[in-house]
Design a protein around this motif. Structure first.
Motif, PDB file in Angstrom:
ATOM      1  N   GLY A  69       8.618  11.457 -24.343  1.00  0.00           N
ATOM      2  CA  GLY A  69       8.690  11.642 -25.628  1.00  0.00           C
ATOM      3  C   GLY A  69       7.548  11.152 -26.549  1.00  0.00           C
ATOM      4  N   LYS A  70       6.938  10.196 -26.139  1.00  0.00           N
ATOM      5  CA  LYS A  70       5.797   9.607 -27.034  1.00  0.00           C
ATOM      6  C   LYS A  70       4.515  10.149 -26.612  1.00  0.00           C
ATOM      7  N   GLY A  71       4.748  10.977 -25.465  1.00  0.00           N
ATOM      8  CA  GLY A  71       3.553  11.747 -25.023  1.00  0.00           C
ATOM      9  C   GLY A  71       2.600  10.884 -24.163  1.00  0.00           C
ATOM     10  N   ILE A  72       3.181   9.725 -23.829  1.00  0.00           N
ATOM     11  CA  ILE A  72       2.347   8.827 -22.695  1.00  0.00           C
ATOM     12  C   ILE A  72       2.306   9.272 -21.331  1.00  0.00           C
ATOM     13  N   VAL A  73       3.533   9.874 -21.066  1.00  0.00           N
ATOM     14  CA  VAL A  73       3.532  10.243 -19.807  1.00  0.00           C
ATOM     15  C   VAL A  73       4.249  11.812 -19.558  1.00  0.00           C
ATOM     16  N   VAL A  74       3.610  12.602 -18.700  1.00  0.00           N
ATOM     17  CA  VAL A  74       3.929  14.095 -18.559  1.00  0.00           C
ATOM     18  C   VAL A  74       4.617  14.071 -17.270  1.00  0.00           C
ATOM     19  N   GLN A  75       5.534  15.060 -17.124  1.00  0.00           N
ATOM     20  CA  GLN A  75       6.259  15.429 -16.056  1.00  0.00           C
ATOM     21  C   GLN A  75       5.769  16.941 -15.520  1.00  0.00           C
ATOM     22  N   LYS A  76       5.342  16.832 -14.183  1.00  0.00           N
ATOM     23  CA  LYS A  76       5.076  18.106 -13.842  1.00  0.00           C
ATOM     24  C   LYS A  76       6.217  18.574 -12.537  1.00  0.00           C
ATOM     25  N   GLN A  77       6.539  20.029 -12.938  1.00  0.00           N
ATOM     26  CA  GLN A  77       7.709  20.463 -12.328  1.00  0.00           C
ATOM     27  C   GLN A  77       7.302  20.454 -10.692  1.00  0.00           C
ATOM     28  N   GLY A  78       8.254  19.516  -9.852  1.00  0.00           N
ATOM     29  CA  GLY A  78       8.002  19.364  -8.426  1.00  0.00           C
ATOM     30  C   GLY A  78       6.972  18.570  -7.911  1.00  0.00           C
ATOM     31  N   SER A  79       6.388  17.752  -9.060  1.00  0.00           N
ATOM     32  CA  SER A  79       5.170  16.993  -8.559  1.00  0.00           C
ATOM     33  C   SER A  79       5.499  15.480  -9.294  1.00  0.00           C
ATOM     34  N   GLY A  80       6.303  15.264 -10.008  1.00  0.00           N
ATOM     35  CA  GLY A  80       6.649  13.842 -10.765  1.00  0.00           C
ATOM     36  C   GLY A  80       6.201  13.427 -11.918  1.00  0.00           C
ATOM     37  N   SER A  81       6.108  12.337 -12.357  1.00  0.00           N
ATOM     38  CA  SER A  81       5.642  12.014 -13.469  1.00  0.00           C
ATOM     39  C   SER A  81       4.139  11.200 -13.376  1.00  0.00           C
ATOM     40  N   TYR A  82       3.446  11.603 -14.555  1.00  0.00           N
ATOM     41  CA  TYR A  82       2.154  11.177 -14.403  1.00  0.00           C
ATOM     42  C   TYR A  82       1.642  10.700 -15.717  1.00  0.00           C
ATOM     43  N   ILE A  83       0.617   9.524 -15.533  1.00  0.00           N
ATOM     44  CA  ILE A  83       0.179   8.920 -16.871  1.00  0.00           C
ATOM     45  C   ILE A  83      -0.793  10.062 -17.614  1.00  0.00           C
TER      46      ILE A  83
END
Length: 258
Positions: A69-83
């Motif tokens: 929500g703070k834009g610090i982490v992005v989630q990619k479908q089927g790939s997980g969470s990324y910085i």
């Protein structure tokens, strides 16, 4: 220090310091801010973080959701969470009346626009009030995403009377360059700045998470005669902009204590 040591509860968990997910979020955020968790790298899977921190996956999921929500982490479908990639910040002055194109050009940055809407429309009540239009008048409306070196940075929605801009399609890059050519360059403006959480459509246009922090700027600019030139509402990425203004003490205030 490895990730297991960094997430060890002994280093950050305090039973009296509030909800577990908030403490975990702050721990992850400190790792991102320090560079220990580098941009564009994946976070460990939720189950691994839960095991390393001795918390539940629900706690981990809520902590990561806050970071998204703070834009610090992005989630990619089927790939997980990324910085999230580290976004360089742009400082824009509030003491000069310039266009986005002019302001960025002085910094040596390349700007482009992706047009979302450009044409003549019936005005909204807000546009009627701001521009001093009659209800039956038409309004020139320009809506576009402004980019810097290919990165979306702001959404700009400008409204002008047809007396000022009869053909909105004549604006190719800089609105102020077009107004200058027509003898309608504004000389002063009133701006209001407020915080905003980006809705779904605006967040998608700016390539950030829905609910991410943004800056809303509403501006009405004027000719020397006092006539209104433009009514513009813009949304800027909160992670990419700093607005700065120079303040000076007036002669009547000198010598007075604060």
């Amino acid at each position: 220090m490895n990730i297991a040591e960094f997430l060890s509860p002994a280093l950050w968990l305090n039973p009296a310091a509030g909800p577990l997910y908030v403490q975990l979020r702050k721990r992850l955020e400190s790792g991102i801010d320090s560079g220990f968790l580098a941009p564009d790298t994946p976070l460990p899977p939720e189950r691994e973080i839960a095991a390393l921190t001795d918390t539940s996956r629900v706690t981990v999921r809520k902590a990561i959701a806050d970071l998204v929500g703070k834009g610090i982490v992005v989630q990619k479908q089927g790939s997980g969470s990324y910085i999230a990639p580290r976004q360089s910040r742009v400082q824009q002055s509030l003491s000069r009346l310039t266009s986005f194109t002019e302001d960025m050009a002085r910094r040596g940055l390349t700007t482009e626009s992706r047009w979302l809407e450009r044409g003549l429309f019936l005005p909204t009540p807000e546009e009627v009030m701001a521009l001093g239009l009659a209800a039956q008048d038409r309004v020139a409306r320009l809506e576009r995403v402004r980019t810097i070196d290919g990165q979306p940075m702001a959404i700009e929605r400008a409204s002008l009377s047809t007396a000022i801009l009869p053909d909105p399609t004549s604006v190719e890059r800089s609105l102020y360059a077009t107004l200058t050519a027509r003898g309608h360059r504004p000389v002063r403006a009133v701006q209001r700045i407020s915080a905003a959480n980006l809705g779904k459509r605006d967040a998608e246009l700016l390539h950030v998470a829905m609910g991410a922090a943004g800056l809303r700027i509403e501006r009405i600019s004027y000719l020397a005669s006092g006539a209104v030139v433009e009514f513009t509402r813009s949304l800027y990425r909160g992670d990419a902009y700093d607005f700065a203004a120079e303040l000076q003490i007036g002669p009547e205030d000198e010598g007075q204590s604060t």
